[in-house]
Design an enzyme around this catalytic site. Structure first.
Site, PDB file in Angstrom:
ATOM      1  N   HIS A 160      80.095  48.640  30.849  1.00  0.00           N
ATOM      2  CA  HIS A 160      80.771  48.387  29.504  1.00  0.00           C
ATOM      3  C   HIS A 160      80.971  49.763  29.045  1.00  0.00           C
ATOM      4  CE1 HIS A 160      82.013  46.484  25.966  1.00  0.00           C
ATOM      5  NE2 HIS A 160      81.446  47.323  25.484  1.00  0.00           N
ATOM      6  N   GLU A 161      79.765  50.380  28.640  1.00  0.00           N
ATOM      7  CA  GLU A 161      79.867  51.855  27.986  1.00  0.00           C
ATOM      8  C   GLU A 161      80.481  52.605  29.020  1.00  0.00           C
ATOM      9  OE1 GLU A 161      79.348  51.742  25.321  1.00  0.00           O
ATOM     10  OE2 GLU A 161      78.043  49.777  25.257  1.00  0.00           O
ATOM     11  N   HIS A 197      84.243  52.679  28.393  1.00  0.00           N
ATOM     12  CA  HIS A 197      84.643  53.426  27.138  1.00  0.00           C
ATOM     13  C   HIS A 197      84.528  54.950  27.297  1.00  0.00           C
ATOM     14  CE1 HIS A 197      84.414  50.282  24.142  1.00  0.00           C
ATOM     15  NE2 HIS A 197      83.478  50.079  24.179  1.00  0.00           N
ATOM     16  N   HIS A 227      87.580  56.144  29.037  1.00  0.00           N
ATOM     17  CA  HIS A 227      88.649  56.098  28.113  1.00  0.00           C
ATOM     18  C   HIS A 227      88.547  57.555  27.361  1.00  0.00           C
ATOM     19  CE1 HIS A 227      90.702  53.387  24.784  1.00  0.00           C
ATOM     20  NE2 HIS A 227      91.608  54.180  25.307  1.00  0.00           N
TER      21      HIS A 227
HETATM   22 ZN   LIG Z   1      82.382  48.068  23.514  1.00  0.00          ZN
END
Ligand SMILES: [Zn+2]
Length: 692
Positions: free
Chosen positions: A485-486, A489, A492
């Site tokens: 998940h991290e 990010h 991105h």
């Molecule tokens: Zn998040």
């Protein structure tokens, strides 16, 4: 300035600028002294003020370049300093740092308020905005212009002086009400304690929680066990305690928070908060608070959110009904219970889950050695986006636990600097997050590459000692998905390719920001991806497929009921902020708004709104829907990958070009449609969760 010469002779000059004499211009951690921060903040705020003054004092007529762009690139040194300081204050803090944070935060707030209320500056921004149609702007420039203009207009810059006064008045009262709301919830949470002295009554409770409850009792000079409404105490209590009466007592106590006739009652606060938010929005020319909020969201309008929530509700409900029937039958069979109540839900869900899956973290952990999982994430990013991660040892770190990587593209050009910081320690806050020490942007034709970091609190390795053998860091499956998940990010941030820093990377509308992170989690369930990294740390054996199946199934266990619960909160939030004039009592309003979303009988003495801190204290008003919204997005996006192959280069390239690299340069729905060819649909989520 009298002492600026003296200051520059010391180390402080090293953190005063935005460019450092370091590799890739990375933060020079070792050269920063804590005592340098405060004067550096003061100097950099003064510098940023001077830059703003240079814009407003410019004798030339306002243009996009001399006003909007100049404003965008002002305060660069202050931004850089702030990100270094506040990142460290989260990941590696101490009393001194926290004190500085308290001292500089009001300075920073005052500075940003001064900009927002700067009428000369607004005049120039408005002058450019008014000529927008005649200017030839790129989509990104057009977005930047809108954003700058809105940052003033949404704060009342277009209002008459009299109305501005009213707006400031509302903001002041609202700030106070939100604070009081939170204080009341906290007081009610702290005021309740349940003391139990008969061990038979807490049968079922896991050892860890029991130990916690015992030491809490001890701290009150009591024998036995003590429980509170704090989550780490409350949740295991209602999940594991076999005694139904006690579960009932605890659940009702929690449901009464700030809904009792005492000094901490939040009913009037709820009414006042929503009424003032409504007035504020009307004053600014919006139909409702929801309209005001959603203008800066991917969803854009309350109608869109409502139809999203209702559509999902009607599609998930049949599955939720089936699950509730299954749970009811299970409780009947196990304990002869005819009707499930609120205090039975968590308890029987857990029992049923154990019966069906019996999935133990300890069995899975050996397959998830941290180094392997991280390398796996890197390999997956390489396969998808053509970037490689090379660990380097000549970039400064703020702690020995930190690892540093150069991220390169296929031609060997620098894409980003990447920091990882995985283990808990004193001075690091809880949780997991992605952040950056430097954003990506293009200035004077140089594409400045970002410095991105992920910070987690994973199970640390065991160092060998007399008592124990050395063991690497082995992650729970939950920690594995957290890492992905991290990392999503981080991608991105790292793959950003925009001109303006305030539109770069994760600077997007917040119902869009979880798409890259959540979509990456999907690879954790794919056999093709797991075979890359889920290998037993001792034997090298790849995780058996039946474990993977179990993980998948248990991930969507009772997902229908969970979905309805999330939707009910979203619907309640939208009701409060869409039609506040219809509130007679908070309880009756809540009951009718949530009608048809719950299976448990209503408890007259309970009300959830009076402790719904997300929307009344925090920043989630008209935004609670975004949890489900983001899930629909990631499921829909990943379904596209599944159609084409989870490592399909073309799809990945499209994802990078339309989403990951674009930041907030265009409306997220436009970006998404360019990737997917259509708007997101809830079917992929319902399918993934086994609801259709
Ligand atoms: Zn998040």
């Amino acid at each position: 300035m009298k002492n600026s010469v003296k200051l520059c002779e010391t180390n402080i000059m090293k953190i005063l600028t935005s460019t450092f004499q370091t590799k890739h211009n990375t933060a020079p951690f070792s050269q920063i002294k804590i005592e340098d921060y405060q004067p550096a903040f003061e100097e950099n705020i003064a510098k940023a003020r001077a830059e703003i003054n240079a814009i407003t004092n410019n004798p030339e007529a306002p243009t996009f370049e001399n006003t909007i762009e100049a404003l965008e690139f002002s305060g660069e040194a202050l931004e850089r300093l702030s990100s270094i300081f506040f990142n460290l204050n989260s990941a590696e803090t101490c009393d001194e740092m926290q004190k500085i944070a308290q001292d500089v935060s009001p300075l920073l707030t005052a500075f940003s308020n001064d900009i927002a209320l700067n009428e000369d500056l607004f005049k120039r921004v408005k002058a450019v905005y008014d000529q927008k149609e005649t200017l030839t702007l790129s989509p990104e420039q057009s977005t930047l212009l809108d954003k700058k203009f809105k940052s003033f207009s949404r704060n009342g810059a277009l209002l008459s002086d009299e109305k501005k006064e009213i707006l400031r008045g509302i903001d002041k009262i609202l700030a106070k009400l939100k604070l009081t709301f939170g204080e009341n919830v906290l007081a009610e949470t702290n005021n309740y304690k349940l003391h139990i002295s008969n061990e038979a009554e807490i049968k079922g409770l896991p050892e860890g929680t029991k130990e916690m409850a015992r030491s809490l009792a001890k701290s009150h000079d009591l024998e036995g066990w003590m429980f509170t409404l704090d989550f780490p105490s409350y949740l295991p209590f209602v999940t594991y305690i076999e005694n139904r009466e006690l579960r009932k007592e605890m659940a009702i106590a929690a449901g009464k928070k700030a809904f009792q006739e005492n000094d901490y009652d939040n009913q009037e606060n709820v009414k006042n908060i929503v009424a003032l938010r409504h007035d504020r929005a009307r004053l600014l020319g919006y139909k409702s608070h929801s309209h005001f909020v959603l203008e800066e969201r991917m969803a854009q309008t309350p109608e869109k959110v409502q139809s999203f929530l209702n559509d999902l509700l009607s599609k998930a409900k049949p599955a939720a009904e089936k699950e509730f029937a299954q749970l009811t039958a299970f409780a009947k069979e196990l304990d002869g219970i005819d009707h499930l109540e609120k205090w039975d839900g968590a308890y029987y869900s857990e029992k049923l889950k154990q019966k069906l899956f019996n999935l133990d973290d300890e069995i899975l952990k050996p397959y998830f050695k941290l180094e392997n999982v991280l390398k796996g994430a890197f390999t997956i990013a390489e396969k998808l986006f053509g970037i490689t991660f090379n660990e380097v040892f000549d970039i400064e770190k703020y702690h020995d636990d930190v690892q540093t990587f150069e991220v390169l593209d296929f031609e060997g050009r620098l894409v980003a600097v990447f920091y990882t910081d995985f283990f808990p320690r004193k001075g690091k806050r809880n949780g997991a997050w992605m952040t950056s020490f430097k954003p990506q942007y293009i200035k004077e034709e140089i594409n400045e590459r970002p410095h991105v970091s992920i910070v987690c609190n994973f199970t640390p390795p065991i160092v060998s000692s007399e008592k124990s053998e050395a063991k690497p860091s082995l992650l729970t499956f939950n920690e594995v998905t957290t890492l992905f998940h991290e990392f999503g990010h981080a991608l991105h941030g790292m793959l950003a390719n925009t001109t303006y820093p305030s539109l770069s990377g994760t600077s997007v509308y917040w119902d869009f920001v979880e798409l890259p992170s959540q979509v990456m989690e999907n690879w954790c369930y794919e056999p093709e991806a797991l075979s890359i990294f889920a290998k037993h740390y001792e034997t090298g054996e790849i995780i058996p497929q039946h474990y993977v199946e179990k993980i998948k199934e248990s991930a969507s266990f009772l997902e229908g009921m969970a979905t309805l619960r999330q939707l009910s909160f979203g619907i309640l939030d939208m009701s409060f902020h869409g039609k506040p004039q219809e509130i007679l009592t908070v309880k009756s309003f809540e009951k009718s708004a949530m009608d048809g979303t719950t299976f448990y009988p209503d408890v007259a003495e309970n009300c959830m709104s009076t402790s719904f801190s997300h929307i009344f204290q925090g920043g989630y008003s008209s935004g609670y829907y975004s949890y489900k919204w983001a899930e629909v997005l990631d499921a829909d996006a990943f379904a596209y990958f599944q159609e084409k192959g989870v490592f399909d280069k073309e799809t990945a390239l499209k994802f990078k070009d339309t989403i990951l690299s674009k930041g907030g340069t265009e409306l997220p729905m436009e970006l998404y449609k360019r990737f997917r060819g259509q708007e997101p649909k809830p079917e992929a989520l319902l399918k993934r969760a086994g609801l259709i």
